[in-house]
Each structure stands twice: as structure tokens, then as C-alpha cells.
Design a protein around this motif. Structure first.
Motif, PDB file in Angstrom:
ATOM      1  N   GLY A  76      -4.750 -24.594  19.510  1.00  0.00           N
ATOM      2  CA  GLY A  76      -4.891 -24.319  18.092  1.00  0.00           C
ATOM      3  C   GLY A  76      -6.155 -24.570  17.584  1.00  0.00           C
ATOM      4  N   LYS A  77      -7.234 -24.321  18.299  1.00  0.00           N
ATOM      5  CA  LYS A  77      -8.619 -24.585  17.948  1.00  0.00           C
ATOM      6  C   LYS A  77      -9.455 -23.196  17.818  1.00  0.00           C
ATOM      7  N   THR A  78     -10.353 -23.470  16.785  1.00  0.00           N
ATOM      8  CA  THR A  78     -11.213 -22.320  16.480  1.00  0.00           C
ATOM      9  C   THR A  78     -12.785 -22.534  16.447  1.00  0.00           C
TER      10      THR A  78
ATOM     11  N   ALA B  90      -9.656 -24.059  23.500  1.00  0.00           N
ATOM     12  CA  ALA B  90      -8.479 -25.057  23.677  1.00  0.00           C
ATOM     13  C   ALA B  90      -8.951 -26.274  23.582  1.00  0.00           C
ATOM     14  N   CYS B  91      -8.253 -27.405  23.342  1.00  0.00           N
ATOM     15  CA  CYS B  91      -8.694 -28.697  23.198  1.00  0.00           C
ATOM     16  C   CYS B  91      -8.566 -29.271  24.601  1.00  0.00           C
ATOM     17  N   ARG B  92      -9.490 -30.199  24.889  1.00  0.00           N
ATOM     18  CA  ARG B  92      -9.697 -30.608  26.182  1.00  0.00           C
ATOM     19  C   ARG B  92      -8.826 -31.752  26.674  1.00  0.00           C
ATOM     20  N   PHE B  93      -8.036 -32.345  25.551  1.00  0.00           N
ATOM     21  CA  PHE B  93      -7.295 -33.764  25.687  1.00  0.00           C
ATOM     22  C   PHE B  93      -6.288 -33.704  26.784  1.00  0.00           C
ATOM     23  N   PRO B  94      -5.542 -32.480  26.790  1.00  0.00           N
ATOM     24  CA  PRO B  94      -4.570 -32.420  27.815  1.00  0.00           C
ATOM     25  C   PRO B  94      -5.141 -33.007  29.539  1.00  0.00           C
TER      26      PRO B  94
ATOM     27  N   GLY C  68      -6.797 -33.615   8.397  1.00  0.00           N
ATOM     28  CA  GLY C  68      -8.080 -34.311   8.834  1.00  0.00           C
ATOM     29  C   GLY C  68      -8.920 -33.599   9.892  1.00  0.00           C
ATOM     30  N   ARG C  69      -8.876 -32.224   9.842  1.00  0.00           N
ATOM     31  CA  ARG C  69      -9.469 -31.554  11.206  1.00  0.00           C
ATOM     32  C   ARG C  69     -10.904 -31.134  10.324  1.00  0.00           C
ATOM     33  N   ALA C  70     -11.826 -31.286  11.503  1.00  0.00           N
ATOM     34  CA  ALA C  70     -13.143 -30.684  10.801  1.00  0.00           C
ATOM     35  C   ALA C  70     -14.053 -30.239  11.999  1.00  0.00           C
TER      36      ALA C  70
ATOM     37  N   TYR D 260      -0.796 -36.765  12.158  1.00  0.00           N
ATOM     38  CA  TYR D 260      -1.031 -35.261  12.178  1.00  0.00           C
ATOM     39  C   TYR D 260      -1.700 -35.115  13.536  1.00  0.00           C
ATOM     40  N   GLY D 261      -1.869 -33.450  13.469  1.00  0.00           N
ATOM     41  CA  GLY D 261      -2.268 -32.927  14.585  1.00  0.00           C
ATOM     42  C   GLY D 261      -2.765 -31.504  14.483  1.00  0.00           C
ATOM     43  N   CYS D 262      -3.203 -30.883  15.599  1.00  0.00           N
ATOM     44  CA  CYS D 262      -3.657 -29.479  15.275  1.00  0.00           C
ATOM     45  C   CYS D 262      -2.372 -28.603  15.751  1.00  0.00           C
ATOM     46  N   PRO D 263      -2.537 -27.059  15.531  1.00  0.00           N
ATOM     47  CA  PRO D 263      -1.131 -26.379  16.051  1.00  0.00           C
ATOM     48  C   PRO D 263      -1.281 -26.310  17.316  1.00  0.00           C
ATOM     49  N   ASN D 264       0.050 -26.011  17.835  1.00  0.00           N
ATOM     50  CA  ASN D 264       0.305 -25.758  19.168  1.00  0.00           C
ATOM     51  C   ASN D 264      -0.144 -27.121  20.004  1.00  0.00           C
ATOM     52  N   CYS D 265       0.224 -28.176  19.700  1.00  0.00           N
ATOM     53  CA  CYS D 265      -0.285 -29.378  20.180  1.00  0.00           C
ATOM     54  C   CYS D 265       1.164 -30.350  20.341  1.00  0.00           C
ATOM     55  N   THR D 266       1.156 -30.785  21.466  1.00  0.00           N
ATOM     56  CA  THR D 266       2.487 -32.090  21.601  1.00  0.00           C
ATOM     57  C   THR D 266       2.041 -33.170  21.727  1.00  0.00           C
ATOM     58  N   MET D 267       0.757 -33.594  21.577  1.00  0.00           N
ATOM     59  CA  MET D 267       0.225 -35.021  21.868  1.00  0.00           C
ATOM     60  C   MET D 267      -0.548 -35.126  20.641  1.00  0.00           C
ATOM     61  N   ARG D 268      -0.096 -35.204  19.350  1.00  0.00           N
ATOM     62  CA  ARG D 268      -0.834 -35.298  18.081  1.00  0.00           C
ATOM     63  C   ARG D 268      -1.469 -36.478  17.908  1.00  0.00           C
ATOM     64  N   CYS D 269      -2.881 -36.535  17.806  1.00  0.00           N
ATOM     65  CA  CYS D 269      -3.775 -37.657  17.865  1.00  0.00           C
ATOM     66  C   CYS D 269      -4.117 -38.021  16.631  1.00  0.00           C
ATOM     67  N   GLY D 270      -3.808 -37.509  15.503  1.00  0.00           N
ATOM     68  CA  GLY D 270      -4.369 -37.864  14.194  1.00  0.00           C
ATOM     69  C   GLY D 270      -3.654 -39.089  13.560  1.00  0.00           C
TER      70      GLY D 270
HETATM   71  S1  SF4 Z   1      -4.752 -33.919  21.099  1.00  0.00           S
HETATM   72 FE1  SF4 Z   1      -6.361 -32.096  20.533  1.00  0.00          FE
HETATM   73  S2  SF4 Z   1      -5.244 -30.475  19.820  1.00  0.00           S
HETATM   74 FE2  SF4 Z   1      -3.734 -32.325  19.789  1.00  0.00          FE
HETATM   75  S3  SF4 Z   1      -4.001 -33.122  17.810  1.00  0.00           S
HETATM   76 FE3  SF4 Z   1      -5.550 -34.166  19.214  1.00  0.00          FE
HETATM   77  S4  SF4 Z   1      -7.414 -33.116  18.885  1.00  0.00           S
HETATM   78 FE4  SF4 Z   1      -5.870 -31.666  17.884  1.00  0.00          FE
END
Ligand code: SF4
Lengths: 612, 75
Positions: free
Chosen positions: A75-77, A482-486, A180-182, A283-293
Motif C-alpha cells: 500500500g505504499k507510494t 512495498a513495505c519492507r516489514f514482512p 498517521g501515515r507520513a 491503524y495501518g496501511c492498505p494491503n497489510c495484515t500486520m498493522r503496526c500503527g
Molecule cells: S507493517 Fe508496513 S504496511 Fe503494515 S502498517 Fe506497518 S508500515 Fe504499513
């Protein structure tokens, strides 16, 4: 060509016109997307030496082939421009619904040029672009702005907004989206503000072109579930990134008191455990199942979404250990649309400079209420102090003098994020060589360094690790977007991204193909800097001098008496340059340019400096 | 002998505590502690003893502070 829409939307705010342009497969394969596209376009289209806050600068919004496709965490741009904070290449990424909406609208890149006469926002829906008056939201914070736009366009619309920080040209203003995305630490929000552009709304309705859409849908959905399962088993997202604060405190790597100290007995009060216990929402970003917010209520009762950088830079680095007050500072930064890292770093520098008699003032470490007031001054550029604070720590140090530049904790003008490298040479190298100024997102070697090497060593293996991680983090994840966290947090194999890429594009790439693109991008980013600073030298890749100052060594704790050594850091830089194929100044050689297919770019940069 | 164990992030919820002093036989190793706490040692992790990284085979001493953390990437 699958995987790319093949389209660029070019919007000229000065003339209120727009057009759709196309790019070919050669461009797509060479630069892939996101950071790669943004960099190449800025390199080709910006004249060197332009004012980053003038109409000549361009704001680029770019996604990559996997962006927006349901798969782990797409879900990143990327947002990019010539940075007003550093004067060099600047970019960042953020989670936003713009990612899939702009792909569905039919674009991989949006280029925004010129400057509107009056505050404006853009509404993009498929092939149509509207230039709309933003007078009702100009001067408002990002939360109110987003609510105003959601009311008009619905929650599903992709939104990018700036706050008062961007409007007032605070040099570390960011672009905001969702709760809270920036993104865009090096002042990309100020570039948007300089164009009098308050917000961008994107809606799209077309399918994203893919070679195997059914196969990708099946695989991506399965993998999102698998990642969620691993997250549940490991429990990563219980504290998300904030768990790292307690660890940094134990290994003497926490930013405390403008990074003068590396740990603090009260750090536990703002750690991931306390944060999770105070959680009111996630909260989290779109297309994410490990929401970290992780979201908690701040001192004033606002919902504030925090990550490690926020609690490190606005908490321990300012010696503020009341969690609700740290949350307040974070909320204010998000609402004003300014970077929490640079804001925390700049305020800490100010308190330190007062302590050292370099400037007079009444701000002290630990004073949360005063910090709130200073954030307001910085975001609004209110008065002399507000203007100084809005310019970041390096410019502020140069203005006040008294040797304070040594403890302005930044590299290339961008404030160092929340890892105190007083005695962590490899991580200091990662900051030194980060291509947008000091940022941990490019390479995070600290656990490797502490676990697998002698902490105080300066061997070539550390340079190799920095490069390996830059290829993945600053390369792959920034150009496929893409987000690097996975990968980094859950061990999700990086080869999966090659599988997704191939399913989407119909190509047959391996991860080695990705590394080549990453190296090309890193070398062109360096050329970009050199073209702006033709007297480039290796000192530009040094961390602040206070990290080499023996009088700044810890007096107690695990690294008591230890400090970085400049001659050894120089050797480490040499290893890094050699492995990258760059010369002793840190500039790619002609041979490297040839190998990376950057001959045209090398010819251009030779107008400014001779390549070896 | 007594050793203070500090757990980081998710390990807290696996073991059910964040920090405590545990009693160990003299000469106990780092792996022994991980085994005692029933933490999954196959997951990447980093153990520091008094602030310095240690190998699983390292023997502990009375009064040590042991920190067990999963590998993190930060924000
Ligand atoms: S794990 Fe990555 S994609 Fe998911 S909410 Fe956190 S920053 Fe966003």
C-alpha cells in the motif's frame, strides 16, 4: 507491457493544464518504478541549482509494479523532489490509498510542476483532472483537511495532504495520508506547499494491467494470510516497531538528550510495553495484515499513532518520559505535517545549544509544554525562533555558530533518526551513506553489527552489509514499492517479491536483477548530489563530529569510554566506496557508470566534475 | 546464582513477564535460560549480557543482566 500502466500524468499548476504521457518498456525495465522513476525524471527534468521551493522544482508521486496489488504489504507510494532541506535528491514513502487508486486511474507516475496562483487541490479521477480552490482548507491541519476531503469524496478516495508546516515552507514538512501515515522527510511537503497545493485526491476505476491477474490474486491473498499467521505466531505487531526502544536502551543506542547519552533509567515509561497497554486503536496501511500503527490518547485526548522513531525522537531524545505528552508532540507533528524525526532532532539541538551557551533561550530537555509551543512556532515559521527551528538543525547551527555544528545531529542536512551511533560504526556508515541524508530506512545494520561482529570494529564486512541492506531496503522495496516489514520483521523471503514481480509483469527476473537496478539507482542518486554540489567530497558522508569527540564518550554503561574513531571511519568509507565502485570522493567511477548503464548520466555529471 | 532477565517486544507476551530475577545453577548458559523460559530459539533473536552480545554457549555469572530480543528493524 504488463505490470505498468505505461502512463505518466503531468500536471502544470501554473497554467492549470495536464496531459497524459507514456513511457516505454526500456524505461520501465531500467528504473522499475517508485524511487527509480522519480529519480530518473528529476535527473532528466530539473536544471541543477534551481530553488527547491521555486516553481521549477517538480513533485513526483510514483508507484511500482507491485504497488496496490493485493500481496504483502503493497500500500505504499513514493513522493520525491529536490529537497529544500538538503539541496540534494529527496524522497520518502507512505502508506496511502493513493497507491492503488492512481494505478486504477491509469498512472504509475504523477509529475506536478509550476505553482498555483491560489491555494489549490487536485481531484484526479481516471482521465480527468480538476483544479479546485483550497481556500476552505488552507491553514488547516492535516486531520481537518482529510475529514473535509473525505466528506466530499468518500473514505475510499486516495488522499495526500499537507498541513500548516508544508504551507509555511517548514523545511522538514512531509506529505500525510490516512490516520498517521507520513512520507517525504527531506521537506517534500514543503515543495508541495511552495506550489500552493494543499491536497491531491485520486480515484480510479480501471483494472491494473497484470500478466497473470488470477494467479497473482490467488497467490497474493494466500500470502497476505500467511504473513498474518506469522505475525500472530511471533507477536511482532503487539509492539510493532516500538519494541526496539527498550532494546536500544539496553545496548546503549538510544537517542537521549540530543544523542549526548545512549540510555536512560526512565526510558521504560515510553516503551512498547507501555504503549501497547495504552492502545485505543490500531491503524495501518492498505494491503497489510500486520498493522503496526499503535494509537493511544495524547495529553489533550487526541488519537495519536506512534512508531519507534516518534517515541525515540520526541521522547527520549528530548528527555520527555510522559507517554501522553510524547503522543501530544507526535499528534502535533502529524497535524502540522512535519517530520517527527527532524522536529525531535531540531528541538533537541536547540536545547543542547542553550545548554552549551551557543544561544539563549528558555527551553530545557524534559519540558513537554514548551516543546509543543516550539513545534507550533516551527510549523508556522512564527517569529525569528520559529524560522530558525523550521530550517532544521544544520542551518540553525550555521546561523548561531559557536561550534554548534558539531552536535547538530544530521547528515547532509537531514536529521539522524533514532539510533545513537556513538559507538556503532557500521550504523554510522549507514547514516553517512544514506542517499537522502541520515535515514535508517536505507540500511539498518545495528543488530547484525552488535550480534555478529565486534561492535567497535571497522572491517569490510560492515561496509558489505550496509550495501546488501541498501540494495534490499533502499533499492528493491523503494522501486517495486512495498513495505519492507514482512521481510525484515517476519523473515518473509525476499525471493517472494521476485515471484510477485514476475507474475505481474510476465518477466523472469531473479533477485540479482533487482540488485543491479538498486545499484544503478544508488549511483544516479550520488550523481544527482554531485551535480548540485560539484565540489563533492567524502566529508559529505561523515556523521556529526561529536560522535568522534572523546569528551562525549559515555561515562558509564556498556560503552563507557568508547567513541567512533575518524581515521577508522574513513577506512570503512573506503571499503564502502571500493565495493560500490566509487572513487575516494565517494563518486561513481566511469567504469561503474558503464557497468550500470549510466553513460548518458555520466556524461552529464562530467560537466560539473571530472569522473575517474 | 541470580540473573536478571529482561525480555523485549513479543517475547514478553510469550514468557508472561517483562523483567525478573531468576535463580540458576552456577555455570548455567544463555541457551539454558532460553530453554527455561520456553522461548522459541529457532526465531532470529539477539541476546546481550550486560549490554554486549553473547553466544548461546556462554556461561553466566551471578548478578548478570541478560536481555533477549527478537531481531528488529525499527520504524
Ligand atoms: S507493517 Fe508496513 S504496511 Fe503494515 S502498517 Fe506497518 S508500515 Fe504499513
Amino acid at each position: 507491457m504488463y505490470g505498468w500502466t505505461g502512463n505518466i500524468l503531468r500536471i502544470d499548476l501554473s497554467h492549470r493544464i495536464y496531459k497524459k504521457e507514456s513511457f516505454d518498456e526500456k524505461f520501465a525495465l531500467k528504473w522499475v518504478g517508485g524511487r527509480g522513476f522519480a529519480l530518473k525524471i528529476l535527473w532528466d527534468e530539473l536544471k541543477p541549482g534551481i530553488d527547491p521551493l521555486g516553481p521549477e522544482n517538480k513533485l513526483i508521486i510514483a508507484v511500482g509494479p507491485i504497488a496496490g496489488i493485493p500481496a504483502p504489504n503493497t500500500g505504499k507510494t513514493v513522493v520525491a523532489a529536490k529537497s529544500p532541506l538538503t539541496g540534494g535528491y529527496g524522497d520518502g514513502n507512505l502508506g496511502t490509498r493513493v497507491t492503488d487508486q492512481m494505478r486504477k486511474a491509469g498512472y504509475d507516475v504523477i509529475i506536478i510542476e509550476g505553482k498555483a496562483d491560489n491555494p489549490t487541490y487536485l481531484y484526479i479521477e481516471d482521465d480527468k483532472v480538476e483544479f479546485l480552490p483550497a481556500s476552505e482548507i488552507w491553514g488547516k491541519g492535516t486531520y481537518e483537511t482529510q475529514d473535509w476531503l473525505y466528506t466530499r469524496y468518500g473514505k475510499g478516495a486516495g488522499l495526500l495532504t499537507i498541513g500548516q508546516g508544508g504551507e509555511n515552507l517548514n523545511l522538514y514538512a512531509m506529505i500525510r495520508s490516512l490516520e498517521g501515515r507520513a512520507g517525504g522527510r527531506p521537506g517534500i511537503g514543503a515543495v508541495m506547499g511552495s506550489k500552493k497545493l494543499k491536497a491531491i485526491v485520486v480515484k480510479g476505476s480501471k483494472p491494473i494491467p497484470q500478466a497473470d491477474p488470477e494467479g497473482m490474486k490467488k497467490l497474493g491473498t494466500e500470502d497476505l494470510r500467511k504473513v498474518q499467521q506469522i505475525d500472530r505466531e511471533t507477536g511482532w505487531s503487539i509492539q510493532g516497531t516500538t519494541g526496539v526502544l527498550a532494546w536500544c536502551n539496553e545496548v546503549a543506542a538510544l537517542p537521549v538528550r540530543n544523542m549526548r547519552k545512549t540510555f536512560h533509567p526512565e526510558a521504560w515509561k515510553i516503551d512498547g510495553e507501555r504503549l501497547n497497554a495504552a492502545r485505543v486503536a490500531t491503524y495501518g496501511c492498505p494491503n497489510c495484515t500486520m498493522r503496526c500503527g499503535i494509537t493511544i490518547l495524547d495529553h489533550e485526548g487526541h488519537k495519536s499513532e506512534l512508531d519507534y522513531e516518534n517515541i525515540g525522537m520526541l521522547g527520549s531524545n528530548l528527555e520527555i518520559f510522559e507517554l501522553d505528552q510524547v503522543a501530544s508532540l507526535n499528534y502535533l507533528c502529524d497535524d502540522y505535517g512535519i517530520d517527527t524525526i527532524s522536529a525531535g532532532g531540531t528541538l533537541a539541538f536547540y536545547a543542547d545549544a542553550i545548554d552549551h551557551g551557543a544561544i539563549e533561550g528558555d527551553f530545557r530537555f524534559g519540558d513537554a509544554e514548551k516543546a509543543k509551543e516550539l513545534l507550533r512556532l516551527a510549523a508556522l515559521r512564527d517569529g525569528k525562533l520559529g524560522n530558525m527551528l523550521a530550517n532544521g538543525s544544520l542551518r540553525m547551527a550555521r546561523e548561531i555558530g559557536h561550534g554548534s555544528e558539531a552536535y547538530a545531529m544530521q547528515v547532509k542536512g537531514l536529521e539522524i533518526s533514532a539510533y545513537n551511533c556513538k559507538f556503532i560504526p557500521g550504523m554510522a556508515l549507514a547514516y553517512g551513506t544514506s542517499p537522502i541524508g541520515a535515514h535508517h530506512k536505507e540500511s539498518w545494520v545495528i543488530t547484525f553489527e552488535i550480534k555478529q561482529t565486534e561492535r567497535g570494529s571497522y572491517g569490510p564486512e560492515k561496509a558489505a552489509k550496509v550495501i546488501e541492506l541498501q540494495r534490499i531496503r533502499g533499492g528493491l522495496f523503494e522501486f517495486i514499492v512495498a513495505c519492507r516489514f514482512p521481510w525484515i520483521e517476519l523473515g518473509w523471503d525476499v525471493k517472494n517479491y521476485a515471484i510477485y514481480f514476475n507474475k505481474i509483469t510476465g518477466l523472469n527476473w531473479t533477485v540479482e536483477d533487482f540488485w543491479k537496478v538498486a545499484d544503478r539507482i544508488y549511483s544516479l542518486m550520488k550523481f544527482f548530489w554531485v551535480r548540485e554540489f560539484p565540489n563533492w567530497n567524502r566529508q559529505m558522508d561523515y556523521p556529526p563530529m561529536v560522535w568522534f569527540d572523546p569528551t562525549n564518550a559515555d561515562k558509564e554503561g556498556p560503552i563507557a569510554g568508547k567513541i567512533l574513531e575518524l581515521d577508522k571511519y574513513d577506512r570503512l568509507l573506503d571499503y564502502y566506496y571500493e565495493q560500490r565502485g566509487w572513487d575516494k570522493r565517494g563518486i561513481p567511477t566511469l567504469k561503474t557508470a558503464q557497468e550500470l548503464d549510466l553513460i548518458e548520466e555520466a556524461t552529464e555529471v562530467q560537466k560539473f566534475t571530472k569522473l575517474e | 546464582m541470580k540473573v536478571t532477565v529482561k525480555l523485549i517486544g513479543p517475547f514478553i507476551y510469550k514468557a508472561g513477564f517483562s523483567e525478573k530475577v531468576i535463580d540458576l545453577e552456577p555455570g548455567a548458559t544463555v541457551s539454558k535460560v532460553i530453554l527455561t523460559l520456553n522461548l522459541d530459539s529457532s526465531r532470529p533473536h539477539i541476546v546481550t549480557r550486560n549490554g554486549r552480545a553473547v553466544a548461546p554457549t556462554e556461561q553466566l555469572e551471578d548478578g548478570d543482566r541478560l536481555v533477549i530480543a527478537p531481531i528488529y528493524s525499527g520504524g
